[in-house]
Design an enzyme around this catalytic site. Structure first.
Site, PDB file in Angstrom:
ATOM      1  N   PRO A   9       0.526  -0.814  -0.031  1.00 34.29           N
ATOM      2  CA  PRO A   9      -0.093  -0.011   0.447  1.00 34.29           C
ATOM      3  C   PRO A   9       0.812   1.206   0.098  1.00 34.29           C
ATOM      4  O   PRO A   9       1.629   1.260   0.377  1.00 34.29           O
ATOM      5  CB  PRO A   9      -1.110  -0.128   1.615  1.00 34.29           C
ATOM      6  N   ASN A  10      -0.310   2.600  -0.668  1.00 37.36           N
ATOM      7  CA  ASN A  10       0.527   3.922  -1.115  1.00 37.36           C
ATOM      8  C   ASN A  10       2.011   3.945  -1.525  1.00 37.36           C
ATOM      9  O   ASN A  10       2.294   4.834  -1.686  1.00 37.36           O
ATOM     10  CB  ASN A  10       0.612   4.146   0.892  1.00 37.36           C
TER      11      ASN A  10
HETATM   12  C1  DQA Z   1       8.483   1.560   3.385  1.00 36.35           C
HETATM   13  C2  DQA Z   1       8.086   1.379   5.570  1.00 36.35           C
HETATM   14  C3  DQA Z   1       6.962   1.070   5.800  1.00 36.35           C
HETATM   15  O1  DQA Z   1       7.503   1.164   6.821  1.00 36.35           O
HETATM   16  C4  DQA Z   1       6.202   1.853   5.195  1.00 36.35           C
HETATM   17  O2  DQA Z   1       4.522   1.595   5.850  1.00 36.35           O
HETATM   18  C5  DQA Z   1       6.362   2.297   3.904  1.00 36.35           C
HETATM   19  C6  DQA Z   1       7.412   2.274   3.090  1.00 36.35           C
HETATM   20  C7  DQA Z   1      10.082   1.296   2.999  1.00 36.35           C
HETATM   21  O3  DQA Z   1      10.049   1.436   1.760  1.00 36.35           O
HETATM   22  O4  DQA Z   1      10.245   2.533   3.576  1.00 36.35           O
HETATM   23  O5  DQA Z   1       4.588   2.110   3.152  1.00 36.35           O
HETATM   24  O6  DQA Z   1       8.184   0.007   3.324  1.00 36.35           O
END
Ligand code: DQA
Length: 151
Positions: A9-10
């Site tokens: 996600p995101n």
């Molecule tokens: C992430 C680190 C995670 O804690 C965070 O929720 C993300 C990105 C990273 O690539 O640094 O969405 O996976």
């Protein structure tokens, strides 16, 4: 050698989202870079991103007979998705967890990964380079004929 490169996600919002943490390159830029590097390393990759836990699990299941390794940035699912952990464990395919940011230098809730214990290894904090190194690791493992370590 074929690898599945998964994003949670995101991560589709790279380049817009918290640029001071994740940089200003977009997810599209990342995908282009990954394909270019895969070609250089001489491996095949399939990239998939989803904001939904079940879709990530379905993808792991559906590709389980096709891929030799998985590279996964599970996003926030890293910290609490027992279901993704179980999927990785179930398919028994060597997996590398990659984070763009150094999760250990951030909030405490990011210090714990429920996924990492079922992975071959973890890379954190090297930005886009982390994915390149993960691909190189799989290629080297193949060349050296080392056993695909799963947990
Ligand atoms: C992430 C680190 C995670 O804690 C965070 O929720 C993300 C990105 C990273 O690539 O640094 O969405 O996976």
């Amino acid at each position: 050698m074929k690898l599945l490169v998964l994003f949670g996600p995101n991560l589709n919002l790279l380049g817009e989202r918290e640029k001071e943490v994740y940089g200003s390159s977009s997810f599209e830029d990342l995908k282009v870079m990954l394909q270019k590097e895969a070609k250089r390393i001489d491996i095949e990759i399939e990239v998939f991103q989803s904001n939904h836990e079940g879709e990530i699990i379905d993808c792991i299941h559906s590709k389980r007979k096709e891929v030799d390794g998985i590279i996964i940035n599970p996003g926030a699912y890293t910290h609490y998705s027992i279901a993704i952990r179980d999927a990785i464990k179930a398919v028994n395919i060597p997996t590398i967890e990659v984070h763009l940011s150094n999760v250990y230098a951030r909030e405490e809730f990011r210090h714990h990964s429920v996924i990492a214990p079922v992975c071959w290894g973890q890379i954190s904090g090297l930005g886009f380079l982390g994915f390149v190194l993960a691909m190189e690791a799989f290629a080297l493992k193949g060349e050296r004929n080392e056993p695909g370590k799963t947990c």
